[in-house]
Design a protein around this motif. Structure first.
Motif, PDB file in Angstrom:
ATOM      1  N   ALA A 177      67.776 -75.842 -15.160  1.00 32.70           N
ATOM      2  CA  ALA A 177      68.038 -76.590 -13.924  1.00 32.70           C
ATOM      3  C   ALA A 177      69.301 -77.427 -14.032  1.00 32.70           C
ATOM      4  CB  ALA A 177      66.849 -77.474 -13.591  1.00 32.70           C
ATOM      5  N   ASN A 178      69.958 -77.604 -12.898  1.00 24.93           N
ATOM      6  CA  ASN A 178      71.119 -78.485 -12.815  1.00 24.93           C
ATOM      7  C   ASN A 178      70.689 -79.945 -12.745  1.00 24.93           C
ATOM      8  OD1 ASN A 178      73.986 -78.640 -12.691  1.00 24.93           O
ATOM      9  ND2 ASN A 178      73.852 -79.176 -10.528  1.00 24.93           N
ATOM     10  N   VAL A 179      69.533 -80.185 -12.115  1.00 21.69           N
ATOM     11  CA  VAL A 179      68.950 -81.525 -11.999  1.00 21.69           C
ATOM     12  C   VAL A 179      67.444 -81.390 -12.158  1.00 21.69           C
ATOM     13  CG1 VAL A 179      68.719 -83.607 -10.587  1.00 21.69           C
ATOM     14  CG2 VAL A 179      70.733 -82.144 -10.304  1.00 21.69           C
ATOM     15  N   ASN A 180      66.838 -82.316 -12.895  1.00 24.49           N
ATOM     16  CA  ASN A 180      65.384 -82.360 -13.016  1.00 24.49           C
ATOM     17  C   ASN A 180      64.865 -83.654 -12.404  1.00 24.49           C
ATOM     18  OD1 ASN A 180      64.222 -80.034 -14.717  1.00 24.49           O
ATOM     19  ND2 ASN A 180      65.985 -80.640 -15.933  1.00 24.49           N
ATOM     20  N   VAL A 181      63.944 -83.525 -11.454  1.00 25.37           N
ATOM     21  CA  VAL A 181      63.262 -84.673 -10.872  1.00 25.37           C
ATOM     22  C   VAL A 181      61.882 -84.747 -11.516  1.00 25.37           C
ATOM     23  CG1 VAL A 181      62.334 -85.699  -8.762  1.00 25.37           C
ATOM     24  CG2 VAL A 181      64.510 -84.462  -8.700  1.00 25.37           C
ATOM     25  N   VAL A 182      61.586 -85.869 -12.180  1.00 27.38           N
ATOM     26  CA  VAL A 182      60.328 -86.009 -12.903  1.00 27.38           C
ATOM     27  C   VAL A 182      59.467 -87.054 -12.207  1.00 27.38           C
ATOM     28  CG1 VAL A 182      59.240 -86.562 -15.104  1.00 27.38           C
ATOM     29  CG2 VAL A 182      61.457 -85.385 -15.070  1.00 27.38           C
ATOM     30  N   VAL A 183      58.298 -86.648 -11.758  1.00 25.35           N
ATOM     31  CA  VAL A 183      57.401 -87.491 -10.975  1.00 25.35           C
ATOM     32  C   VAL A 183      56.156 -87.782 -11.809  1.00 25.35           C
ATOM     33  CG1 VAL A 183      56.186 -87.717  -8.776  1.00 25.35           C
ATOM     34  CG2 VAL A 183      58.247 -86.300  -8.910  1.00 25.35           C
ATOM     35  N   ALA A 184      55.905 -89.065 -12.094  1.00 23.07           N
ATOM     36  CA  ALA A 184      54.785 -89.400 -12.977  1.00 23.07           C
ATOM     37  C   ALA A 184      54.246 -90.788 -12.677  1.00 23.07           C
ATOM     38  CB  ALA A 184      55.224 -89.323 -14.440  1.00 23.07           C
ATOM     39  N   GLY A 185      52.922 -90.905 -12.762  1.00 23.27           N
ATOM     40  CA  GLY A 185      52.268 -92.204 -12.656  1.00 23.27           C
ATOM     41  C   GLY A 185      51.772 -92.634 -14.025  1.00 23.27           C
TER      42      GLY A 185
END
Length: 250
Positions: free
Chosen positions: A173-181
């Motif tokens: 990936a060119n950009v990674n969006v990481v979503v975490a609680g």
């Protein structure tokens, strides 16, 4: 006429000063539209690359419908975030291509599906299934803005083998969006695996000491992994928009 065209016409003698001033005033006023309760920014697309996005929470259904109606008549791709289903119900008869995603709470029109950066991938990665609503807000935002998005869900640190099994896709990936609680550790782990930007999104998912996402936010801000930027708690839209902007860079 655009401002530059007006000035060129005046400079060449094809437009006198009085008419040029009137044309400039008209061009300026065309950049906004006052609805009484809202002053729409109709120049946002030209300045920033995408039309004004409507945050529907806190607005009445009628206000959201009126604002989105104006934008959907003028632009192919329009987004309303944190929208109730009633907003979609108020628009669907007039705009047959409108869609509503209940998980992401987004109402949107996506008529222009051309990929602006088709060869460049934006990964949307979640720690758990409970983080998916925020992740979908980010994913849909990036897709509507013309990007190729890959979803990698439920690969949190409690079962690290799940994440490691997807390393190749994550590194592509060119950009990674990481979503975490919870404790928000996933962003640091991904940041240590890749040499591309990581956008961390803390979510309000977690038990009491999570403080509605504050613990994840602070953990992400204090990450020892380099190249991580952090958006606000549950701000999937902000992450999707930032990812789209980074993906535009050459």
């Amino acid at each position: 006429m655009k401002k530059e065209e007006i000035l060129e016409a005046y400079k060449s003698g094809n437009l006198n000063m009085e008419d040029a001033l009137a044309a400039l005033q008209e061009e300026k006023s065309g950049k906004s539209l006052n609805l009484g309760f809202a002053d729409l920014d109709l120049d946002r697309d030209g300045r920033c690359g995408f039309p004004e996005v409507v945050y529907c929470a806190g607005k009445t259904v009628e206000q959201s419908v009126d604002i989105l109606s104006v934008l959907m008549k003028q632009y192919d791709n329009v987004i309303g975030t944190r929208a109730a289903a009633a907003v979609y119900e108020g628009l669907r008869d007039r705009f047959p291509q409108i869609r509503y995603d209940a998980a992401a709470r987004m109402v949107y029109q996506h008529k222009n599906t051309e990929m602006r950066n088709g060869e460049r991938i934006i990964n949307i990665i979640t720690a758990g299934t409970s983080d998916i609503p925020v992740a979908e807000e980010a994913a849909l935002t990036a897709e509507i803005m013309g990007n190729r998005v890959r979803r990698i869900y439920d690969v949190g640190v409690a079962g690290l083998h799940r994440l490691l099994a997807r390393q190749e896709e994550i590194r592509q990936a060119n950009v990674n969006v990481v979503v975490a609680g919870m404790e928000g550790a996933l962003a640091s782990v991904v940041g240590g695996l890749v040499g591309r930007p990581v956008i961390a999104v803390p979510t309000s998912i977690g038990y009491g000491a999570n403080f509605h996402g504050l613990s994840a936010l602070l953990a992400m801000l204090n990450s020892c992994a380099a190249g991580i930027s952090v958006v606000n708690i549950d701000n999937g839209f902000g992450a999707g928009r930032l990812a789209a902007m980074l993906n535009e860079l050459r």
